[in-house]
Motif scaffolding. Structure first.
Motif, PDB file in Angstrom:
ATOM      1  N   SER A 117       0.812  -1.218   0.000  1.00  0.00           N
ATOM      2  CA  SER A 117       0.000   0.000   0.000  1.00  0.00           C
ATOM      3  C   SER A 117       0.848   1.272   0.000  1.00  0.00           C
ATOM      4  O   SER A 117       0.350   2.352  -0.296  1.00  0.00           O
ATOM      5  N   VAL A 118       2.119   1.116   0.334  1.00  0.00           N
ATOM      6  CA  VAL A 118       3.019   2.275   0.383  1.00  0.00           C
ATOM      7  C   VAL A 118       3.105   2.949  -0.982  1.00  0.00           C
ATOM      8  O   VAL A 118       3.145   4.177  -1.076  1.00  0.00           O
ATOM      9  N   GLU A 119       3.107   2.147  -2.047  1.00  0.00           N
ATOM     10  CA  GLU A 119       3.242   2.702  -3.396  1.00  0.00           C
ATOM     11  C   GLU A 119       2.140   3.715  -3.712  1.00  0.00           C
ATOM     12  O   GLU A 119       2.410   4.742  -4.330  1.00  0.00           O
ATOM     13  N   THR A 120       0.901   3.421  -3.314  1.00  0.00           N
ATOM     14  CA  THR A 120      -0.181   4.366  -3.603  1.00  0.00           C
ATOM     15  C   THR A 120      -0.027   5.643  -2.789  1.00  0.00           C
ATOM     16  O   THR A 120      -0.340   6.728  -3.274  1.00  0.00           O
ATOM     17  N   HIS A 121       0.473   5.520  -1.567  1.00  0.00           N
ATOM     18  CA  HIS A 121       0.754   6.713  -0.762  1.00  0.00           C
ATOM     19  C   HIS A 121       1.836   7.546  -1.440  1.00  0.00           C
ATOM     20  O   HIS A 121       1.728   8.768  -1.539  1.00  0.00           O
ATOM     21  N   PHE A 122       2.898   6.874  -1.883  1.00  0.00           N
ATOM     22  CA  PHE A 122       4.011   7.585  -2.507  1.00  0.00           C
ATOM     23  C   PHE A 122       3.594   8.267  -3.799  1.00  0.00           C
ATOM     24  O   PHE A 122       4.063   9.362  -4.106  1.00  0.00           O
ATOM     25  N   ALA A 123       2.732   7.636  -4.585  1.00  0.00           N
ATOM     26  CA  ALA A 123       2.281   8.250  -5.827  1.00  0.00           C
ATOM     27  C   ALA A 123       1.579   9.571  -5.544  1.00  0.00           C
ATOM     28  O   ALA A 123       1.839  10.585  -6.201  1.00  0.00           O
ATOM     29  N   ALA A 124       0.702   9.573  -4.543  1.00  0.00           N
ATOM     30  CA  ALA A 124      -0.017  10.793  -4.185  1.00  0.00           C
ATOM     31  C   ALA A 124       0.930  11.862  -3.644  1.00  0.00           C
ATOM     32  O   ALA A 124       0.911  13.018  -4.079  1.00  0.00           O
ATOM     33  N   VAL A 125       1.774  11.464  -2.693  1.00  0.00           N
ATOM     34  CA  VAL A 125       2.685  12.424  -2.052  1.00  0.00           C
ATOM     35  C   VAL A 125       3.687  12.970  -3.060  1.00  0.00           C
ATOM     36  O   VAL A 125       3.964  14.178  -3.074  1.00  0.00           O
ATOM     37  N   ASN A 126       4.227  12.107  -3.913  1.00  0.00           N
ATOM     38  CA  ASN A 126       5.191  12.589  -4.901  1.00  0.00           C
ATOM     39  C   ASN A 126       4.555  13.535  -5.906  1.00  0.00           C
ATOM     40  O   ASN A 126       5.195  14.473  -6.372  1.00  0.00           O
ATOM     41  N   ASN A 127       3.285  13.323  -6.226  1.00  0.00           N
ATOM     42  CA  ASN A 127       2.572  14.248  -7.092  1.00  0.00           C
ATOM     43  C   ASN A 127       2.505  15.624  -6.419  1.00  0.00           C
ATOM     44  O   ASN A 127       2.757  16.643  -7.052  1.00  0.00           O
ATOM     45  N   PHE A 128       2.157  15.642  -5.139  1.00  0.00           N
ATOM     46  CA  PHE A 128       2.074  16.896  -4.393  1.00  0.00           C
ATOM     47  C   PHE A 128       3.444  17.567  -4.281  1.00  0.00           C
ATOM     48  O   PHE A 128       3.573  18.771  -4.501  1.00  0.00           O
ATOM     49  N   LEU A 129       4.470  16.775  -3.945  1.00  0.00           N
ATOM     50  CA  LEU A 129       5.816  17.337  -3.808  1.00  0.00           C
ATOM     51  C   LEU A 129       6.338  17.863  -5.138  1.00  0.00           C
ATOM     52  O   LEU A 129       7.020  18.887  -5.187  1.00  0.00           O
ATOM     53  N   SER A 130       5.997  17.184  -6.222  1.00  0.00           N
ATOM     54  CA  SER A 130       6.396  17.643  -7.552  1.00  0.00           C
ATOM     55  C   SER A 130       5.739  18.985  -7.876  1.00  0.00           C
ATOM     56  O   SER A 130       6.395  19.907  -8.386  1.00  0.00           O
ATOM     57  N   ALA A 131       4.460  19.105  -7.568  1.00  0.00           N
ATOM     58  CA  ALA A 131       3.759  20.380  -7.786  1.00  0.00           C
ATOM     59  C   ALA A 131       4.377  21.478  -6.926  1.00  0.00           C
ATOM     60  O   ALA A 131       4.556  22.615  -7.376  1.00  0.00           O
ATOM     61  N   SER A 132       4.730  21.127  -5.697  1.00  0.00           N
ATOM     62  CA  SER A 132       5.355  22.087  -4.792  1.00  0.00           C
ATOM     63  C   SER A 132       6.714  22.548  -5.334  1.00  0.00           C
ATOM     64  O   SER A 132       7.033  23.740  -5.319  1.00  0.00           O
ATOM     65  N   GLU A 133       7.490  21.594  -5.826  1.00  0.00           N
ATOM     66  CA  GLU A 133       8.807  21.930  -6.378  1.00  0.00           C
ATOM     67  C   GLU A 133       8.668  22.776  -7.644  1.00  0.00           C
ATOM     68  O   GLU A 133       9.431  23.719  -7.859  1.00  0.00           O
ATOM     69  N   ASN A 134       7.690  22.466  -8.485  1.00  0.00           N
ATOM     70  CA  ASN A 134       7.458  23.283  -9.681  1.00  0.00           C
ATOM     71  C   ASN A 134       7.085  24.713  -9.311  1.00  0.00           C
ATOM     72  O   ASN A 134       7.517  25.661  -9.964  1.00  0.00           O
ATOM     73  N   PHE A 135       6.286  24.859  -8.260  1.00  0.00           N
ATOM     74  CA  PHE A 135       5.916  26.183  -7.787  1.00  0.00           C
ATOM     75  C   PHE A 135       7.152  26.940  -7.294  1.00  0.00           C
ATOM     76  O   PHE A 135       7.350  28.103  -7.614  1.00  0.00           O
ATOM     77  N   ARG A 136       8.008  26.238  -6.532  1.00  0.00           N
ATOM     78  CA  ARG A 136       9.237  26.863  -6.028  1.00  0.00           C
ATOM     79  C   ARG A 136      10.126  27.303  -7.181  1.00  0.00           C
ATOM     80  O   ARG A 136      10.655  28.416  -7.189  1.00  0.00           O
ATOM     81  N   LYS A 137      10.257  26.455  -8.197  1.00  0.00           N
ATOM     82  CA  LYS A 137      11.090  26.796  -9.355  1.00  0.00           C
ATOM     83  C   LYS A 137      10.515  27.999 -10.109  1.00  0.00           C
ATOM     84  O   LYS A 137      11.269  28.853 -10.580  1.00  0.00           O
TER      85      LYS A 137
END
Length: 194
Positions: A117-137
């Motif tokens: 089940s960790v994979e589904t958590h990571f997919a969601a969190v990594n999507n959020f972190l990616s959006a956050s990093e794009n915003f920072r950039k």
């Protein structure tokens, strides 16, 4: 059950999405925008799953900042992100090398999940972190172009949420505990399987 935030279902533009409430106005605004983008791209079930999993992750990160005497520093955020899998799978039984995961689990009492089940958590969190990093950039590019001042960009939402008479030290203290400020300061990373 979330301790540091409240997650509510909402309808925006005919789409079911989620809104976050916490002491960090910048985090809530960013999350709400992110959740709406998820609702535009994915099914209702995926949106619900992603939003809930990211809310759990943010609750974990905010708690890590609260139990740390210095608050949510970029170093604590990175360490907490690296220990997130241990928090999800082992909780309070986490290895001593995962001190943040263990301490936060003692405070939040999460339900342990299986390794699969960790994979589904990571997919969601990594999507959020990616959006956050794009915003920072994007903010960094605007700063490098001279269009905005990064100090102004990271503190503007906080200033508008508090009275002008607040002292600089109070504003800086609020800013230091802001998710958005943390992302702008050092950039969020992705969570990885260990």
């Amino acid at each position: 059950m979330l301790k540091n935030i409240v997650l509510t279902e909402a309808v925006k533009g005919g789409l079911t999405t989620y809104c976050l409430s916490s002491h960090d106005i910048s985090l809530c605004d960013f999350y709400d925008d992110w959740a709406l983008q998820i609702a535009r791209k994915y099914s209702h079930n995926t949106t619900t799953s992603y939003c809930r999993k990211v809310a759990q992750f943010l609750d974990y990160i905010l708690e890590a900042g609260l139990i740390n005497p210095e608050g949510l520093t970029p170093q604590i955020m990175l360490k907490a992100i690296n220990e997130y899998e241990s928090f999800l799978v082992f909780g309070e039984e986490s290895d001593v090398s995962s001190e943040i995961a263990k301490s936060v689990a003692a405070s939040l009492s999460p339900k342990s999940i299986s390794g699969s089940s960790v994979e589904t958590h990571f997919a969601a969190v990594n999507n959020f972190l990616s959006a956050s990093e794009n915003f920072r950039k994007s903010l960094k590019a605007l700063e490098d172009s001279g269009i905005i001042d990064s100090q102004l960009a990271s503190s503007t939402p906080l200033i508008s949420s508090y009275r002008e008479s607040s002292s600089t030290s109070i504003k800086n203290g609020i800013k230091n505990n802001s998710w958005l400020a943390g992302c702008i300061q050092g950039g969020a990373r992705t969570v990885k399987r260990h």
